[in-house]
Design a protein around this motif. Structure first.
Motif, PDB file in Angstrom:
ATOM      1  N   UNK A 326       0.931  -1.279   0.031  1.00  0.00           N
ATOM      2  CA  UNK A 326      -0.046   0.067   0.038  1.00  0.00           C
ATOM      3  C   UNK A 326       0.956   1.200   0.040  1.00  0.00           C
ATOM      4  N   UNK A 327       2.320   1.203  -0.033  1.00  0.00           N
ATOM      5  CA  UNK A 327       3.008   2.218   0.418  1.00  0.00           C
ATOM      6  C   UNK A 327       3.547   3.195  -0.763  1.00  0.00           C
ATOM      7  N   UNK A 328       3.680   4.307  -0.428  1.00  0.00           N
ATOM      8  CA  UNK A 328       4.753   5.026  -1.170  1.00  0.00           C
ATOM      9  C   UNK A 328       6.339   4.579  -0.901  1.00  0.00           C
ATOM     10  N   UNK A 329       6.818   4.230  -2.175  1.00  0.00           N
ATOM     11  CA  UNK A 329       8.330   3.648  -1.990  1.00  0.00           C
ATOM     12  C   UNK A 329       9.266   4.294  -0.989  1.00  0.00           C
ATOM     13  N   UNK A 330       9.069   5.736  -1.096  1.00  0.00           N
ATOM     14  CA  UNK A 330       9.902   6.602   0.210  1.00  0.00           C
ATOM     15  C   UNK A 330       9.595   6.125   1.549  1.00  0.00           C
ATOM     16  N   UNK A 331       8.317   5.409   1.789  1.00  0.00           N
ATOM     17  CA  UNK A 331       8.367   5.023   3.123  1.00  0.00           C
ATOM     18  C   UNK A 331       9.231   3.837   3.527  1.00  0.00           C
ATOM     19  N   UNK A 332       9.543   2.864   2.659  1.00  0.00           N
ATOM     20  CA  UNK A 332      10.515   1.980   2.769  1.00  0.00           C
ATOM     21  C   UNK A 332      11.907   2.561   2.970  1.00  0.00           C
ATOM     22  N   UNK A 333      12.154   3.817   2.227  1.00  0.00           N
ATOM     23  CA  UNK A 333      13.443   4.270   2.192  1.00  0.00           C
ATOM     24  C   UNK A 333      13.686   4.894   3.722  1.00  0.00           C
ATOM     25  N   UNK A 334      13.008   5.340   4.288  1.00  0.00           N
ATOM     26  CA  UNK A 334      13.049   6.001   5.521  1.00  0.00           C
ATOM     27  C   UNK A 334      12.960   5.007   6.567  1.00  0.00           C
ATOM     28  N   UNK A 335      12.066   4.151   6.484  1.00  0.00           N
ATOM     29  CA  UNK A 335      11.976   3.008   7.333  1.00  0.00           C
ATOM     30  C   UNK A 335      13.551   2.093   7.601  1.00  0.00           C
ATOM     31  N   UNK A 336      13.969   2.145   6.327  1.00  0.00           N
ATOM     32  CA  UNK A 336      15.146   1.476   6.304  1.00  0.00           C
ATOM     33  C   UNK A 336      16.190   2.382   7.304  1.00  0.00           C
ATOM     34  N   UNK A 337      16.085   3.717   6.909  1.00  0.00           N
ATOM     35  CA  UNK A 337      17.367   4.439   7.528  1.00  0.00           C
ATOM     36  C   UNK A 337      17.001   4.349   9.033  1.00  0.00           C
ATOM     37  N   UNK A 338      15.648   4.296   9.422  1.00  0.00           N
ATOM     38  CA  UNK A 338      15.380   4.268  10.914  1.00  0.00           C
ATOM     39  C   UNK A 338      16.174   3.012  11.509  1.00  0.00           C
ATOM     40  N   UNK A 339      15.685   1.847  10.542  1.00  0.00           N
ATOM     41  CA  UNK A 339      16.263   0.466  11.405  1.00  0.00           C
ATOM     42  C   UNK A 339      17.691   0.258  11.334  1.00  0.00           C
ATOM     43  N   UNK A 340      18.311   1.128  10.490  1.00  0.00           N
ATOM     44  CA  UNK A 340      20.019   1.105  10.505  1.00  0.00           C
ATOM     45  C   UNK A 340      20.476   1.969  11.683  1.00  0.00           C
TER      46      UNK A 340
END
Length: 347
Positions: A326-340
């Motif tokens: 359901x996402x904007x691809x940018x959601x995963x980009x910033x979630x990945x940055x948060x995770x790391x």
């Protein structure tokens, strides 16, 4: 000899850095909806699996108050992750259609609980990739509280000795209100004792049957996450991140909008202005169609980033996204940055 020792030391330092980096990853849960509404979840899983630490396919249904369990034969996600062994797969068990009576009677009966645990364990042992279970029993009542906690403990005591993890999904609350219909059954302190992680459904603050407003206003989101952290170790808490919002006509009910649908609506109706609520850290806009005024609240990269910042500040174990596809691809980009542990600032 000195040169060899130096090379060896550098190698060990590099290895330690990689290990530490992996250990510091915040968990990123993604729900994989089954039966599939479309194949968008498959495309998203293939594209963003490097960000996801935990995948939860919704494949186990409790069908009646006797604890009868049925499993949906969906395995496409296993094919997509065939070459990626880093993603932990934990199937989700839920009461069929979130039926209130199924939840009540299956939790009330020790024999029904036993049947649910045995059915879950049988499924987990059938597939080596399965590492645990996500428990999502919803539409509970205040009187279900002790029975729900007993079920979580029963599942934990059956699965943990066999190496499986237990993840429990709970309704969000800012405090424990004795008569709260949907959330009273979730005893955070007791559930936290018998869960590896507790996943908060920190969304639907405003829902389709109520007045317009954010799906998860930042003040409410932070209060709910903070309360959970008071009831259990913060590293056990997983905060839910919505990828959707609602379009309210002048009279409810509202229509649910994934980010993709919200973007399509914006392209179609071209609102005069998309507002940003500083109070709720959420975008919204209005439009008129066929003489009816609509109010739309949705999530964008800024609102997701604001929630991630709260998660970072409170030191929780990670986030859970509803839902994959359901996402904007940018959601995963910033979630990945948060995770790391990297910067999640957005423009």
């Amino acid at each position: 000899m000195l040169r060899i020792k130096t090379v060896l030391l550098l190698f060990l330092i590099a290895l330690l850095a990689v290990s530490c980096s992996a250990a510091e990853l915040k968990r990123v849960f993604a729900y994989y909806q089954v039966p599939a509404l479309d194949r968008s979840a498959d495309e998203a899983l293939a594209a963003y699996k490097s960000v996801i630490t935990d995948l939860s396919p919704t494949i186990i249904e409790v069908m009646d108050g006797l604890g009868k369990v049925e499993v949906t034969p969906e395995t496409k996600y296993l094919d997509i992750l065939a070459d990626d062994k880093t993603v932990m797969i934990s199937p989700l068990i839920r009461n069929y259609n979130f039926d209130k009576q199924i939840a009540k009677w299956s939790l009330f009966s020790p024999s029904a609980q036993k049947r649910m645990v045995e059915g879950t364990l049988k499924l987990l042992e059938s597939e080596p990739r399965y590492k645990g279970v996500v428990i999502d029993i919803e539409n509970t009542s205040p009187g279900d509280r002790n029975h729900f906690s007993a079920f979580i403990r029963r599942m934990y005591e059956a699965l943990h000795p066999k190496g499986y993890k237990v993840f429990t999904v709970v309704g969000p609350k800012e405090q424990d209100i004795p008569k709260a219909m949907w959330t009273r059954a979730f005893d955070y302190k007791e559930i936290g004792k018998y869960s590896d992680f507790v996943i908060l459904m920190t969304y639907n603050q405003h829902w389709k049957g109520g007045p317009p407003g954010p799906c998860a206003g930042i003040d409410w989101f932070e209060a709910c996450v903070k309360y959970a952290c008071e009831c259990m170790p913060a590293e056990k808490v997983i905060a839910g991140i919505p990828f959707y919002g609602y379009d309210w006509p002048s009279k409810p009910p509202a229509t649910s909008l994934t980010h993709k649908k919200a973007s399509a609506l914006i392209d179609r109706i071209k609102p005069k202005k998309i507002e940003w609520s500083e109070e709720y850290a959420t975008p919204w806009f209005t439009y008129v169609e066929n003489g009816d005024r609509h109010e739309v609240w949705f999530e964008d990269v800024r609102s997701v980033a604001a929630k991630l910042e709260v998660c970072r500040k409170l030191g929780v174990g990670g986030v859970a996204a509803w839902r994959l596809g359901d996402e904007d691809p940018r959601f995963w980009e910033i979630i990945g940055r948060y995770s790391r542990g990297e910067s999640i600032d957005v423009e």
